[in-house]
Design an enzyme around this catalytic site. Structure first.
Site, PDB file in Angstrom:
ATOM      1  N   LYS A  19     -33.431  -5.780 -35.217  1.00 23.63           N
ATOM      2  CA  LYS A  19     -32.569  -6.790 -35.852  1.00 23.63           C
ATOM      3  C   LYS A  19     -33.117  -7.126 -37.249  1.00 23.63           C
ATOM      4  O   LYS A  19     -32.372  -7.145 -38.236  1.00 23.63           O
ATOM      5  CB  LYS A  19     -32.568  -8.051 -34.985  1.00 23.63           C
ATOM      6  CG  LYS A  19     -31.910  -9.232 -35.635  1.00 23.63           C
ATOM      7  CD  LYS A  19     -32.193 -10.522 -34.863  1.00 23.63           C
ATOM      8  CE  LYS A  19     -31.623 -11.705 -35.581  1.00 23.63           C
ATOM      9  NZ  LYS A  19     -30.172 -11.653 -35.705  1.00 23.63           N
ATOM     10  N   ASP A 506     -27.438 -21.509 -29.185  1.00 17.95           N
ATOM     11  CA  ASP A 506     -26.434 -20.577 -28.678  1.00 17.95           C
ATOM     12  C   ASP A 506     -25.514 -21.370 -27.768  1.00 17.95           C
ATOM     13  O   ASP A 506     -25.923 -22.366 -27.168  1.00 17.95           O
ATOM     14  CB  ASP A 506     -27.124 -19.459 -27.875  1.00 17.95           C
ATOM     15  CG  ASP A 506     -26.111 -18.578 -27.152  1.00 17.95           C
ATOM     16  OD1 ASP A 506     -25.453 -17.779 -27.846  1.00 17.95           O
ATOM     17  OD2 ASP A 506     -25.959 -18.690 -25.925  1.00 17.95           O
ATOM     18  N   CYS A 533     -28.273 -10.901 -31.292  1.00 21.06           N
ATOM     19  CA  CYS A 533     -28.877 -10.948 -29.962  1.00 21.06           C
ATOM     20  C   CYS A 533     -28.629 -12.295 -29.305  1.00 21.06           C
ATOM     21  O   CYS A 533     -28.316 -13.274 -29.976  1.00 21.06           O
ATOM     22  CB  CYS A 533     -30.387 -10.761 -30.073  1.00 21.06           C
ATOM     23  SG  CYS A 533     -30.826  -9.190 -30.797  1.00 21.06           S
ATOM     24  N   ASP A 616     -14.626 -23.579 -24.124  1.00 20.32           N
ATOM     25  CA  ASP A 616     -14.573 -22.138 -24.411  1.00 20.32           C
ATOM     26  C   ASP A 616     -14.761 -21.313 -23.145  1.00 20.32           C
ATOM     27  O   ASP A 616     -15.705 -21.545 -22.386  1.00 20.32           O
ATOM     28  CB  ASP A 616     -15.703 -21.769 -25.387  1.00 20.32           C
ATOM     29  CG  ASP A 616     -15.514 -22.398 -26.755  1.00 20.32           C
ATOM     30  OD1 ASP A 616     -14.358 -22.513 -27.188  1.00 20.32           O
ATOM     31  OD2 ASP A 616     -16.525 -22.762 -27.388  1.00 20.32           O
ATOM     32  N   CYS A 661     -12.359 -15.018 -26.997  1.00 20.21           N
ATOM     33  CA  CYS A 661     -12.412 -14.043 -28.090  1.00 20.21           C
ATOM     34  C   CYS A 661     -12.140 -12.647 -27.564  1.00 20.21           C
ATOM     35  O   CYS A 661     -13.007 -11.782 -27.562  1.00 20.21           O
ATOM     36  CB  CYS A 661     -13.679 -14.127 -28.918  1.00 20.21           C
ATOM     37  SG  CYS A 661     -15.043 -14.935 -28.181  1.00 20.21           S
ATOM     38  N   HIS A 712     -16.341 -11.321 -37.563  1.00 16.28           N
ATOM     39  CA  HIS A 712     -17.577 -10.543 -37.417  1.00 16.28           C
ATOM     40  C   HIS A 712     -18.007  -9.905 -38.728  1.00 16.28           C
ATOM     41  O   HIS A 712     -19.123  -9.416 -38.855  1.00 16.28           O
ATOM     42  CB  HIS A 712     -17.395  -9.447 -36.361  1.00 16.28           C
ATOM     43  CG  HIS A 712     -17.255 -10.015 -34.981  1.00 16.28           C
ATOM     44  ND1 HIS A 712     -16.085  -9.971 -34.281  1.00 16.28           N
ATOM     45  CD2 HIS A 712     -18.141 -10.678 -34.205  1.00 16.28           C
ATOM     46  CE1 HIS A 712     -16.266 -10.571 -33.108  1.00 16.28           C
ATOM     47  NE2 HIS A 712     -17.494 -11.016 -33.048  1.00 16.28           N
ATOM     48  N   CYS A 744     -12.746 -16.490 -34.005  1.00 11.61           N
ATOM     49  CA  CYS A 744     -13.844 -17.052 -33.197  1.00 11.61           C
ATOM     50  C   CYS A 744     -14.668 -17.967 -34.109  1.00 11.61           C
ATOM     51  O   CYS A 744     -14.251 -18.256 -35.235  1.00 11.61           O
ATOM     52  CB  CYS A 744     -14.671 -15.888 -32.634  1.00 11.61           C
ATOM     53  SG  CYS A 744     -16.029 -16.361 -31.556  1.00 11.61           S
TER      54      CYS A 744
END
Ligand SMILES: CN1c2c(nc(N)[nH]c2=O)NC[C@@H]1CNc1ccc(C(=O)N[C@@H](CCC(=O)N[C@@H](CCC(=O)N[C@@H](CCC(=O)O)C(=O)O)C(=O)O)C(=O)O)cc1
Ligand SMILES: N[C@@H](CCS)C(=O)O
Ligand SMILES: [Zn+2]
Length: 776
Positions: A19, A506, A533, A616, A661, A712, A744
């Site tokens: 990442k 998150d 991640c 959600d 989504c 995205h 989203c």
């Protein structure tokens, strides 16, 4: 000898090294050479880990800089012209397909503005793959330096003969789609694609590969006849190449293949088959019965989808049954699927309580489990006595642990009544009351919840974790973030605000951390897509909510907003599925516990003056059992009930939103309607608006916000592009049921592009608002 095999290893590295490297490359902080070197280092590390654990069959080509399906898109030259025409460097073309590219004109290069290819869930997991997208008249061409061969040779040079992994030809086509406005049926391209498989297999053989793992997970699905019928000829064709290609082991996972067994070619053409026994142990007998005389069976007994230690006793018993029938040399002990879905290593976890840590096994530990099971069967249990004893002890400790049981939670569950699943009045009554309270315009605009999670936010949270700042300092910082976000939404002219979720690491982990029954890792990262991640929390016991989880932030945000503030919660199914659920009680029981905890939160938000609440459920679709039938019906029944239980405690005038989504509603539309949410926001910008037809066919009466742009990608959609999307939607949805929002949340975006994209979105909505208020 019974061999051991891993179907795929996580790519990120022990400290999310991949990442960091890819994001540094995208940010211009490291060169392409440095990025490639880091990829090579990681692959080497991962092969070494598996070799040292004693694994006999180690995969290669399971590594990817973004996604393994995208690797195959490039490998076979299935690159839409909008990318290939720029003659980008291969790795930049690869990333352009994965995440879009918007680069200005420079003296050396022309401007590029391409959106990413569509990204969707990999079967029923939280991993996303890039969808192959085909054109009418599609041709294929093998890339000049094929990655599977290069990585095989790289491992060989490091002294390891690996088994390269390829996504099989049928699955590669079956999981793809025709490009927008194209009519090609992907599976009809098989005759054009197969010669490239032949070519790559021949090259692998020449490089020294003895066998190849060909992943055909689509065999676990209900397949359309054209796809079913494609298997036999495809594999017979490949096997006709005989010794010119490596031996083929077809791998299936995430389900059973009994219903598709007849489509496999006579087993003379396949060297071996892999089946997922962690998920579907009952398929073993049928599969063994149908195996040819010499074929190998790879038995997936160590679960690649969870973090629970394997039960050695059970696994060894299963493998021994197979060995009795086939003999040791025809059996491979394997992970049920790739280990991509598990964190790297438990060894990094310094903060987990020792009692629960003893129940877990991450990728590195799972490779060791495989080697132990294979040894126990090959050399007898005495050869691994200590390991078997320790494992039995740990199974016993978990089964008898007090951590798992909370009688108060059980008692509350026993008192759930039917009316707790229903809102007080039907939708028409509710929406009238909501409109009176909220006074929203036509085409109301909103966002999905999160605003950019900036570096600064993460640094402050990191400081809090390390106690470098106090709780109060952190809370003040979050308040300031909320103030900024409210002000920005005011400036943008949005209609329903959000607080931006700055306090959340998150959307699932945050809730897990505030509920009992959960434990958390510090390094348990798992790839979700590209460089992104997640660190799924782990459910180990009964779940309850000791205190409100989001009320402080939402209440504060509502208090400083001139427009309605939307409270933001993650629904019970998503909390369940994006965690690692317990494996000792049914998931429906865990979902119900989560629903009760969320119900209290919903009611508390309403009491705090938050009258729009979004719950959600993006994982609802992904949890859908992969095949039609009773299992699916059962799932939908308890999943829908848990959502309803979580939201039905509010007044009619409180507006409940839900967000998904994904855009595939066709196969479970009734369940979506049964959620009885007042407003749905759904991902749609990459899909054909025709998919919205289901809302018309089913006369869906409630409100819907199909996403008008992809979040995205850093790319900024133009106002005209958004208007085109709205225009398409109006072919299927009524103006007074349509909301305008992105696909989203915006947490992965930068502020600059977020403001620009939302400005265009609000302007597009205003255009339609004006147009329709004039005409009405
Ligand atoms: C909506 N999606 C989600 C899915 N699953 C989830 N569990 N959550 C989701 O939101 N599935 C489907 C989609 C798409 N998926 C994703 C997945 C992941 C991200 C994302 O942005 N991930 C972040 C990590 C998020 C997080 O946990 N952040 C923590 C820790 C941050 C961190 O790295 N801290 C540093 C120190 C700070 C610093 O110096 O920068 C560290 O620990 O080393 C936090 O914010 O506190 C990612 O970066 O990958 C998006 C969509
Ligand atoms: N409220 C969440 C939903 C993601 S699916 C967000 O905006 O990030
Ligand atoms: Zn979402």
């Amino acid at each position: 000898m019974v061999q051991s095999s891993v179907l795929g290893f996580p790519r990120m590295g022990v400290n999310r090294d991949l990442k960091k490297a890819t994001e540094s490359y995208w940010g211009g902080k490291i060169s392409q050479k440095e990025l490639l070197a880091e990829g090579k280092r990681l692959r080497g590390e991962h092969w070494k880990i598996q070799k040292e654990a004693g694994i006999n069959i180690i995969p290669s080509n399971d590594f990817s800089f973004y996604d393994h399906v995208l690797d195959h898109i490039q490998l076979f030259g299935a690159i839409p012209e909008k990318y290939s025409k720029h003659n980008l460097d291969p790795i930049d073309e690869f990333f352009a397909m994965g995440r879009g590219l918007q680069s200005p004109q420079t003296p050396e290069a022309a401007a590029v503005d391409v959106p990413s290819l569509e990204m969707v869930k990999w079967f029923d997991s939280n991993y996303h793959y890039v969808k192959p997208t085909f054109q009418d008249g599609q041709n294929f061409k093998l890339s000049s330096n094929p990655k599977p061969v290069a990585e095989f040779l790289e491992a060989k040079e490091a002294g390891i003969i690996t088994r390269p992994v390829l996504v099989g030809p049928v699955t590669f086509l079956a999981i793809g789609k025709a490009d927008r406005d194209q009519n090609v049926v992907p599976i009809s391209l098989l005759h054009k694609l197969l010669p490239l498989y032949e070519e790559i297999l021949v090259k692998l053989k020449e490089a020294g590969a003895e066998s190849v793992q060909i992943d055909e997970p689509c065999l676990v699905l209900d397949l359309p006849p054209k796809v079913r019928n494609a298997f036999k000829p495809a594999y017979e064709k490949l096997s006709s190449l005989g010794g010119k290609i490596p031996e083929l082991v077809v791998a299936t996972y995430f389900g059973d293949i009994v219903h598709n067994y007849d489509v496999l070619p006579s087993f003379s053409s396949l060297h071996g088959l892999h089946i997922d026994l962690a998920r579907n142990p009952e398929q073993l007998e049928t599969v063994i019965g149908a195996l040819g005389e010499k074929q190998l069976l790879s038995v997936g007994v160590v679960d690649g989808r969870n973090i629970w230690k394997a039960n050695f006793k059970k696994a060894i018993e299963t493998v021994e049954t197979v060995v009795q029938k086939l003999g040791k040399d025809r059996v491979i002990v394997a992970s049920s699927s790739s280990l991509l879905h598990t964190p790297h290593t438990l060894a990094s976890e310094k903060k987990l309580d020792e009692d629960v840590k003893d129940w877990f096994s991450f990728a590195v530990e799972k490779t060791k489990e495989l080697a132990i099971i294979a040894k126990a069967v090959t050399d007898g249990p005495a050869s691994v006595r200590e390991e078997l004893e320790a494992n039995a002890k740990s199974m016993e400790a978990k089964a008898t642990s007090k951590r798992t049981n909370d009688p108060k939670v059980k008692e509350r569950q026993s008192k759930i009544t039917e009316e707790m699943f229903n809102r007080k009045s039907p939708f028409p009554i509710r929406i009238a009351q909501q409109q009176e309270k909220l006074n929203l315009p036509l085409f109301p605009t909103t966002t999905i919840g999160s605003f950019p999670q900036t570096k600064e936010i993460r640094i402050q949270r990191n400081k809090l974790t390390k106690s470098e700042i106090s709780e109060e300092e952190y809370e003040k910082f979050i308040e300031r973030e909320i103030e900024d976000v409210v002000k920005i939404q005011e400036e943008l002219g949005l209609d329903v605000y959000v607080h931006g979720e700055p306090e959340r690491n998150d959307m699932v982990q945050y809730f897990g951390e505030r509920l009992t029954g959960y434990v958390f890792t510090t390094h348990g990262w798992v790839q979700s897509y590209g460089s992104r991640c997640v660190r799924p929390p782990i459910i180990v016991g009964d779940i309850s909510r000791p205190a409100p989880m989001t009320v402080k932030e939402s209440k504060y945000a509502a208090s400083i907003s001139k427009k309605p503030m939307k409270g933001m919660l993650t629904g019970p199914i998503t909390c369940l599925r994006w965690s690692y659920p317990r494996n000792d009680i049914h998931q429906s029981v865990q979902a119900e516990q989560l629903a009760l905890a969320l119900r209290d939160e919903v009611v508390d938000l309403e009491s705090a003056g938050v009258y729009v609440i979004q719950v959600d459920e993006p994982a609802l679709r992904e949890g859908l059992p992969l095949r039609q039938g009773l299992e699916r019906d059962n799932y939908l029944s308890w999943a829908v009930k848990s959502f309803r239980l979580s939201v039905a405690g509010v007044q009619d005038s409180t507006q409940i939103h839900s967000h998904f989504c994904y855009s595939e509603f066709q196969d479970f539309f009734k369940a979506i309607a049964d959620l009885d949410a007042d407003v749905l926001s759904i991902e749609n910008s990459k899909s054909d608006a025709k998919l919205l037809k289901v809302f018309v066919d089913e006369a869906y009466p409630r409100h819907i916000g199909p996403g008008v742009y992809d979040i995205h990608s850093p790319r900024i959609p133009s106002e005209d592009e958004i208007k085109d999307r709205i225009e398409e939607m109006l072919q299927y949805l009524k103006p007074d049921q349509l909301w305008v929002d992105p696909d989203c949340g915006l947490k992965t975006r930068q502020w600059k592009e977020t403001k620009a994209a939302l400005t265009n979105m609000v302007n597009a909505a205003k255009f339609y608002r004006q147009k329709y208020s004039k005409s009405s």
